[in-house]
Scaffold this motif. Structure first.
Motif, PDB file in Angstrom:
ATOM      1  N   SER A  18     -42.717  14.133 125.877  1.00 27.35           N
ATOM      2  CA  SER A  18     -42.023  14.346 127.149  1.00 27.35           C
ATOM      3  C   SER A  18     -41.277  15.669 127.117  1.00 27.35           C
ATOM      4  O   SER A  18     -40.476  15.928 126.229  1.00 27.35           O
ATOM      5  CB  SER A  18     -41.045  13.195 127.413  1.00 27.35           C
ATOM      6  OG  SER A  18     -40.282  13.468 128.576  1.00 27.35           O
ATOM      7  N   LEU A  19     -41.544  16.515 128.109  1.00 26.34           N
ATOM      8  CA  LEU A  19     -40.892  17.814 128.188  1.00 26.34           C
ATOM      9  C   LEU A  19     -39.671  17.800 129.094  1.00 26.34           C
ATOM     10  O   LEU A  19     -38.962  18.786 129.212  1.00 26.34           O
ATOM     11  CB  LEU A  19     -41.883  18.867 128.708  1.00 26.34           C
ATOM     12  CG  LEU A  19     -43.189  19.008 127.925  1.00 26.34           C
ATOM     13  CD1 LEU A  19     -44.041  20.102 128.541  1.00 26.34           C
ATOM     14  CD2 LEU A  19     -42.929  19.305 126.468  1.00 26.34           C
ATOM     15  N   ALA A  20     -39.419  16.675 129.745  1.00 29.72           N
ATOM     16  CA  ALA A  20     -38.363  16.617 130.752  1.00 29.72           C
ATOM     17  C   ALA A  20     -36.988  16.893 130.165  1.00 29.72           C
ATOM     18  O   ALA A  20     -36.148  17.517 130.807  1.00 29.72           O
ATOM     19  CB  ALA A  20     -38.366  15.248 131.433  1.00 29.72           C
ATOM     20  N   GLU A  21     -36.725  16.434 128.926  1.00 29.02           N
ATOM     21  CA  GLU A  21     -35.389  16.533 128.357  1.00 29.02           C
ATOM     22  C   GLU A  21     -34.938  17.978 128.145  1.00 29.02           C
ATOM     23  O   GLU A  21     -33.778  18.315 128.324  1.00 29.02           O
ATOM     24  CB  GLU A  21     -35.335  15.777 127.027  1.00 29.02           C
ATOM     25  CG  GLU A  21     -35.421  14.260 127.171  1.00 29.02           C
ATOM     26  CD  GLU A  21     -34.247  13.697 127.945  1.00 29.02           C
ATOM     27  OE1 GLU A  21     -33.129  14.213 127.767  1.00 29.02           O
ATOM     28  OE2 GLU A  21     -34.440  12.770 128.728  1.00 29.02           O
ATOM     29  N   TRP A  22     -35.841  18.849 127.752  1.00 33.21           N
ATOM     30  CA  TRP A  22     -35.425  20.198 127.392  1.00 33.21           C
ATOM     31  C   TRP A  22     -35.772  21.237 128.450  1.00 33.21           C
ATOM     32  O   TRP A  22     -35.479  22.412 128.295  1.00 33.21           O
ATOM     33  CB  TRP A  22     -36.009  20.598 126.048  1.00 33.21           C
ATOM     34  CG  TRP A  22     -37.499  20.722 126.030  1.00 33.21           C
ATOM     35  CD1 TRP A  22     -38.394  19.750 125.772  1.00 33.21           C
ATOM     36  CD2 TRP A  22     -38.259  21.897 126.276  1.00 33.21           C
ATOM     37  NE1 TRP A  22     -39.660  20.236 125.852  1.00 33.21           N
ATOM     38  CE2 TRP A  22     -39.614  21.549 126.157  1.00 33.21           C
ATOM     39  CE3 TRP A  22     -37.912  23.210 126.588  1.00 33.21           C
ATOM     40  CZ2 TRP A  22     -40.634  22.475 126.343  1.00 33.21           C
ATOM     41  CZ3 TRP A  22     -38.939  24.119 126.776  1.00 33.21           C
ATOM     42  CH2 TRP A  22     -40.283  23.759 126.643  1.00 33.21           C
ATOM     43  N   LEU A  23     -36.411  20.821 129.556  1.00 37.92           N
ATOM     44  CA  LEU A  23     -36.728  21.792 130.605  1.00 37.92           C
ATOM     45  C   LEU A  23     -35.460  22.429 131.175  1.00 37.92           C
ATOM     46  O   LEU A  23     -35.472  23.566 131.631  1.00 37.92           O
ATOM     47  CB  LEU A  23     -37.511  21.127 131.740  1.00 37.92           C
ATOM     48  CG  LEU A  23     -38.977  20.794 131.428  1.00 37.92           C
ATOM     49  CD1 LEU A  23     -39.639  20.137 132.618  1.00 37.92           C
ATOM     50  CD2 LEU A  23     -39.746  22.049 131.044  1.00 37.92           C
ATOM     51  N   GLY A  24     -34.355  21.698 131.144  1.00 40.29           N
ATOM     52  CA  GLY A  24     -33.108  22.239 131.672  1.00 40.29           C
ATOM     53  C   GLY A  24     -32.112  22.585 130.589  1.00 40.29           C
ATOM     54  O   GLY A  24     -30.919  22.481 130.805  1.00 40.29           O
ATOM     55  N   PHE A  25     -32.577  22.970 129.372  1.00 43.97           N
ATOM     56  CA  PHE A  25     -31.645  23.217 128.278  1.00 43.97           C
ATOM     57  C   PHE A  25     -30.685  24.347 128.615  1.00 43.97           C
ATOM     58  O   PHE A  25     -31.012  25.278 129.331  1.00 43.97           O
ATOM     59  CB  PHE A  25     -32.382  23.500 126.970  1.00 43.97           C
ATOM     60  CG  PHE A  25     -33.206  24.757 126.935  1.00 43.97           C
ATOM     61  CD1 PHE A  25     -32.626  25.985 126.713  1.00 43.97           C
ATOM     62  CD2 PHE A  25     -34.582  24.693 127.093  1.00 43.97           C
ATOM     63  CE1 PHE A  25     -33.373  27.132 126.658  1.00 43.97           C
ATOM     64  CE2 PHE A  25     -35.344  25.839 127.039  1.00 43.97           C
ATOM     65  CZ  PHE A  25     -34.746  27.062 126.824  1.00 43.97           C
ATOM     66  N   ALA A  26     -29.473  24.186 128.122  1.00 46.50           N
ATOM     67  CA  ALA A  26     -28.374  25.152 128.314  1.00 46.50           C
ATOM     68  C   ALA A  26     -28.018  25.325 129.777  1.00 46.50           C
ATOM     69  O   ALA A  26     -27.436  26.324 130.177  1.00 46.50           O
ATOM     70  CB  ALA A  26     -28.741  26.507 127.697  1.00 46.50           C
ATOM     71  N   GLY A  27     -28.347  24.331 130.605  1.00 42.54           N
ATOM     72  CA  GLY A  27     -27.976  24.380 132.013  1.00 42.54           C
ATOM     73  C   GLY A  27     -28.781  25.382 132.821  1.00 42.54           C
ATOM     74  O   GLY A  27     -28.468  25.661 133.982  1.00 42.54           O
ATOM     75  N   ALA A  28     -29.831  25.938 132.219  1.00 39.77           N
ATOM     76  CA  ALA A  28     -30.637  26.933 132.920  1.00 39.77           C
ATOM     77  C   ALA A  28     -31.714  26.254 133.754  1.00 39.77           C
ATOM     78  O   ALA A  28     -32.111  25.118 133.502  1.00 39.77           O
ATOM     79  CB  ALA A  28     -31.274  27.884 131.912  1.00 39.77           C
ATOM     80  N   ASP A  29     -32.177  26.951 134.775  1.00 46.15           N
ATOM     81  CA  ASP A  29     -33.239  26.429 135.626  1.00 46.15           C
ATOM     82  C   ASP A  29     -34.579  26.762 134.984  1.00 46.15           C
ATOM     83  O   ASP A  29     -35.022  27.908 134.976  1.00 46.15           O
ATOM     84  CB  ASP A  29     -33.151  27.064 137.022  1.00 46.15           C
ATOM     85  CG  ASP A  29     -34.210  26.518 137.975  1.00 46.15           C
ATOM     86  OD1 ASP A  29     -34.890  25.553 137.588  1.00 46.15           O
ATOM     87  OD2 ASP A  29     -34.344  27.059 139.081  1.00 46.15           O
TER      88      ASP A  29
END
Length: 299
Positions: A164-175
């Motif tokens: 699952s890639l969903a968890e890290w797609l928004g890492f560091a609050g970035a889009d």
């Protein structure tokens, strides 16, 4: 007969003149030495700070301090940082008349340990000071699910791994909505690469990777397997990794009656059958949800 009484004063005067001449020569020599021998350079020091740990794709900020026994002169001081992947100039902010702070930010995309060297130079005195710290970069974490959870490496068939890639797609609050996976087949478990790859858009994106069980080099008793790969972001390819639970049994040949552990073989067959049905059900649900989203967007 000539008298020598007059010679006394002349001799004394000559001695005084000689002593005066010697004193002048010594004084001149001291002046010459002072001109020739340079003064001891002022001590310049730099402290790069403690070692750092960061995730791939996330910026790491270095805050180093420098000290000069000379009065701080920003015009004469310069700083640079060697990140191991390249060097950049850095500014120095004066803290007081002898101390300053060097601040710089860098982003590592690949996992690994990097030596970072901070260099400060006093261009007026020629003094140079350096200090080094290590930055450990860990891959972004992805959620991993393994089906079936029991692995017999000598059995035929495949093992399915959901990443699952969903968890890290928004890492560091970035889009990170434009993150893509350039080549899903590069997601490896050790030296094993997937035989088949599917991609489901459910919950932001799930890779469905199928590996030949015989290719998975795991020791008996291992409690998990780790999947590694990378994804493309605005900055470049970012390292990604995830760990899924798995039980490795004493390898047999996958045929009933020829396995040394009949109980383990029976348990494996039962587990495989259950997981296969569950796997197929989950895959159908994911496809249906993906199709439903596509229809909704079309309307």
């Amino acid at each position: 007969m000539r008298s020598n009484r007059g010679a006394g004063p002349v001799g004394i005067g000559g001695t005084l003149l000689m002593k005066r001449d010697t004193t002048i020569r010594i004084f001149s020599l001291l002046i010459a030495l002072a001109v020739v021998v340079p003064a001891v350079q002022a001590a310049l020091t730099v402290d790069a700070g403690s070692d750092r740990t960061v995730l791939a794709g996330e910026p790491v900020t270095i805050l180093a301090t420098c000290n000069d026994t000379d009065v701080f002169d920003a015009m004469n001081l310069s700083a640079s940082i060697d990140w191991s992947t390249g060097a950049t100039d850095a500014g120095i902010v004066q803290d007081d008349e002898h101390n300053g702070t060097i601040q710089a930010t860098h982003t590592y995309l690949a996992a690994g340990t990097y030596a970072v060297t901070v260099k400060v130079a006093n261009n007026a005195t020629g003094a140079v000071a350096c200090d080094t710290l290590n930055v450990t970069v860990s891959p972004q974490q992805a959620e991993v699910k393994v089906v079936p959870k029991t692995l017999n490496q000598k059995s035929n068939g495949v093992m399915t791994v959901f990443v699952s890639l969903a968890e890290w797609l928004g890492f560091a609050g970035a889009d990170r909505t434009n993150v893509t996976v350039s080549d899903p087949s590069e997601f490896a478990i050790g030296n094993a690469t997937p035989e088949k790859v599917n991609f489901c858009m459910k919950d932001g994106g799930t890779l469905i990777l199928k590996y030949r069980r015989q290719d998975l080099d795991l020791a008996t008793g291992d409690g998990n397997l780790t999947v590694t790969g990378s994804a493309v972001t605005e900055e470049g390819n970012v390292s990604v990794a995830g760990t899924g639970a798995v039980s490795v049994i004493n390898p047999g040949n996958g045929k009933k009656g020829e396995n040394d552990d009949g109980y383990a073989w029976a348990a494996m067959v039962k587990e495989n059958a259950k997981e296969k049905v569950k796997n197929q059900k989950e895959f159908r649900e994911e496809q249906q949800k993906g199709n439903g989203k596509a229809k909704g967007q079309a309307l």
